[in-house]
Scaffold this motif. Sequence first.
Motif, PDB file in Angstrom:
ATOM      1  N   LEU A 321       0.833  -1.194   0.000  1.00  0.00           N
ATOM      2  CA  LEU A 321       0.000   0.000   0.000  1.00  0.00           C
ATOM      3  C   LEU A 321       0.869   1.245   0.000  1.00  0.00           C
ATOM      4  N   VAL A 322       0.460   2.252  -0.790  1.00  0.00           N
ATOM      5  CA  VAL A 322       1.102   3.572  -0.780  1.00  0.00           C
ATOM      6  C   VAL A 322       0.060   4.567  -0.279  1.00  0.00           C
ATOM      7  N   THR A 323       0.410   5.333   0.744  1.00  0.00           N
ATOM      8  CA  THR A 323      -0.552   6.229   1.371  1.00  0.00           C
ATOM      9  C   THR A 323      -0.080   7.668   1.309  1.00  0.00           C
ATOM     10  N   GLY A 324      -1.029   8.560   1.487  1.00  0.00           N
ATOM     11  CA  GLY A 324      -0.741   9.987   1.481  1.00  0.00           C
ATOM     12  C   GLY A 324      -1.941  10.747   0.963  1.00  0.00           C
ATOM     13  N   PRO A 325      -1.936  12.068   1.103  1.00  0.00           N
ATOM     14  CA  PRO A 325      -3.069  12.871   0.628  1.00  0.00           C
ATOM     15  C   PRO A 325      -3.095  12.958  -0.889  1.00  0.00           C
ATOM     16  N   THR A 326      -4.173  13.522  -1.434  1.00  0.00           N
ATOM     17  CA  THR A 326      -4.274  13.743  -2.876  1.00  0.00           C
ATOM     18  C   THR A 326      -3.119  14.616  -3.355  1.00  0.00           C
ATOM     19  N   GLY A 327      -2.515  14.213  -4.472  1.00  0.00           N
ATOM     20  CA  GLY A 327      -1.428  15.000  -5.047  1.00  0.00           C
ATOM     21  C   GLY A 327      -0.071  14.741  -4.429  1.00  0.00           C
ATOM     22  N   SER A 328       0.069  13.641  -3.693  1.00  0.00           N
ATOM     23  CA  SER A 328       1.362  13.357  -3.061  1.00  0.00           C
ATOM     24  C   SER A 328       2.214  12.381  -3.870  1.00  0.00           C
ATOM     25  N   GLY A 329       1.770  12.015  -5.068  1.00  0.00           N
ATOM     26  CA  GLY A 329       2.586  11.176  -5.940  1.00  0.00           C
ATOM     27  C   GLY A 329       2.413   9.688  -5.754  1.00  0.00           C
ATOM     28  N   LYS A 330       1.283   9.277  -5.145  1.00  0.00           N
ATOM     29  CA  LYS A 330       1.074   7.845  -4.879  1.00  0.00           C
ATOM     30  C   LYS A 330       1.023   7.028  -6.171  1.00  0.00           C
ATOM     31  N   THR A 331       0.245   7.510  -7.158  1.00  0.00           N
ATOM     32  CA  THR A 331       0.105   6.767  -8.415  1.00  0.00           C
ATOM     33  C   THR A 331       1.433   6.677  -9.151  1.00  0.00           C
ATOM     34  N   THR A 332       2.226   7.743  -9.099  1.00  0.00           N
ATOM     35  CA  THR A 332       3.542   7.730  -9.739  1.00  0.00           C
ATOM     36  C   THR A 332       4.425   6.644  -9.132  1.00  0.00           C
ATOM     37  N   THR A 333       4.386   6.517  -7.806  1.00  0.00           N
ATOM     38  CA  THR A 333       5.175   5.477  -7.136  1.00  0.00           C
ATOM     39  C   THR A 333       4.703   4.086  -7.533  1.00  0.00           C
ATOM     40  N   LEU A 334       3.376   3.888  -7.575  1.00  0.00           N
ATOM     41  CA  LEU A 334       2.853   2.580  -7.949  1.00  0.00           C
ATOM     42  C   LEU A 334       3.240   2.217  -9.381  1.00  0.00           C
ATOM     43  N   TYR A 335       3.184   3.187 -10.280  1.00  0.00           N
ATOM     44  CA  TYR A 335       3.532   2.883 -11.676  1.00  0.00           C
ATOM     45  C   TYR A 335       5.026   2.657 -11.853  1.00  0.00           C
ATOM     46  N   ALA A 336       5.843   3.301 -11.011  1.00  0.00           N
ATOM     47  CA  ALA A 336       7.272   2.988 -11.039  1.00  0.00           C
ATOM     48  C   ALA A 336       7.488   1.527 -10.637  1.00  0.00           C
ATOM     49  N   ALA A 337       6.696   1.060  -9.654  1.00  0.00           N
ATOM     50  CA  ALA A 337       6.767  -0.351  -9.260  1.00  0.00           C
ATOM     51  C   ALA A 337       6.292  -1.264 -10.387  1.00  0.00           C
ATOM     52  N   LEU A 338       5.165  -0.883 -11.037  1.00  0.00           N
ATOM     53  CA  LEU A 338       4.670  -1.689 -12.157  1.00  0.00           C
ATOM     54  C   LEU A 338       5.682  -1.725 -13.299  1.00  0.00           C
ATOM     55  N   ASN A 339       6.358  -0.612 -13.510  1.00  0.00           N
ATOM     56  CA  ASN A 339       7.366  -0.550 -14.565  1.00  0.00           C
ATOM     57  C   ASN A 339       8.469  -1.570 -14.292  1.00  0.00           C
ATOM     58  N   ALA A 340       8.824  -1.720 -13.008  1.00  0.00           N
ATOM     59  CA  ALA A 340       9.854  -2.698 -12.643  1.00  0.00           C
ATOM     60  C   ALA A 340       9.344  -4.131 -12.781  1.00  0.00           C
TER      61      ALA A 340
END
Length: 572
Positions: A321-340
């Motif tokens: 799980l990646v947590t944080g408020p809206t606009g904190s880059g959660k989706t970017t982190t998840l997609y970096a993981a998916l990219n790997a």
Amino acid sequence: MARPERFRLGDLLIQEALISASQLDEALADQKKSGRRLGRLLVDRQWVTEVQIAKVVARQIRAPYLDLGQRGVRPEVAALLPEVHARRLRALVVEDGPGALRVALADPNDLAAFDEVARLTRREISLVVVAESQLLATLERAYGRSDEMAGLAKALGSEMASVEDEIGNLLGLNIASTEDAPVVRLLSSMFEQALRARASDIHIEPQERALRIRFRIDGVLHVQTESDPKIAGAVALRLKLMSGLDISEKRLPQDGRFHVKLKAGAVDVRISTLPTQHGESVVMRLLNQSAGLLSLDNMAMPPAMAAAVQRALAKPSGMVLVTGPTGSGKTTTLYAALNALNSSERKIITVEDPIEYRLPGLNQVQVMEKIDLSFARVLRSSLRQDPDVILVGEMRDQTTAEIGLRAAMTGHLVLSTLHTNDALSTPLRLIDMGVPRYMVALSLQLVVAQRLVRTVCPHCAAPYQATPQQLGWLRLAGMTETDSIALKEGQGCSDCNDTGYAGRTGVYEYIEMTQALVEAMNHGDPSNFTRIGRAQMAGQTLRADALRLAASGRTTLDEAVRVGSDLGEPGG
């Protein structure tokens, strides 16, 4: 400075042993055919660099060489030469000196441009030499398009005789697809400027006496222009047509999306309208498809956390799980993981609302609540598609969370986000949502919490001394006066729009579900769970990570404290 003498660039480069005579002959023959400038031909052939050319020319005409990558140009200084002439002459005023204006020319051999700049500014001119690509990029940053946006908005306002005429005119305009229409040019200019300014959002807000357009840049809103409020309906109508929304409905909020192609790149736009007192407020989230995805290697995670993320992703099952408020880059982190994780050996399904990034090889599903295509329904169906990895855009409710955790228990790696304040409270938040305690203990592998902090502009960064209060903040992060502390802050320049900041980076904390934490969770003892978790995270909290970034000069102490203002004490 006296008017410089003409010079032969090719001969200069041969004298400096940067190119050979045969290379010069080949480039000159190409120049006769194409009509392109000699310097550009040599650079394109990779025989010489722009910086090498600029330094040779600077020595020849006895003018200083200026690296625009290391310093910015203030907009008010650049404006001493009007934009239309600066772009036409490819000239830039870089400094207003006491005796003369320091001016950079893309082609120092262009004596006609030198003379015209002197005539237009009515000042003595002192020439400086810069790399051509740096000059053109600085031109874009120094002038921008705010004035153009204001002019187009004014032109559009003059065409709107009344609110009643507005809709009919716009409908006719759209049906005719008149590309010269002021509303089309205004929106085109607005998107171009937003992309150049690295804006993440555009806010179009009708007020009582003005239509205000603001850009969110590095998490902070900046006013771009304020225009006649009667053009608000025209702008909202055009955007609704572009995104396929109901143009007759002004009383209810609407959401949509569209895609635009611009000179600066392609961008996906997520649009939201909201009826307000003075008209429809429109907010657009810009997803720059040409920017590319980040990789986990360049996300500036602390080494211990990066290792924990790699361990979690290497497992065949479990939930991250990646947590944080809206606009904190959660989706970017998840997609970096998916990219790997993305490879031909794995089937990856994403369930999102909306799909923010497009990654080849993934099976991406857009949730549509209107037709009952909900997160829970898509997630249930996706499990029958034999996936290895599932990304769920958000754990919105108990049903979605339970399905996701059950999938993690049955041999799937599940990635998702949750809105919580920090990493330690996330497992307890899942239980509060109604998820059985044993499912959280068995399935949850790793929780990452993150925020985004603005980074100091590298072009105008300068060291500064911390105040006693700021030194106290650093001590809270476990630092002492013997630690290496190199505080920096931006002075403000054209590269950062005088904010002192340019870009953002992540600050992180994480918690791994160790055996001790799993046992505390199973025994239903929140206080013991919290105590063990705090011990695991000691010195590795969000605020501590932000303060370490400040100590290294990447961000400022004020920014670190601002981002961490809603968090607990470091290590506690």
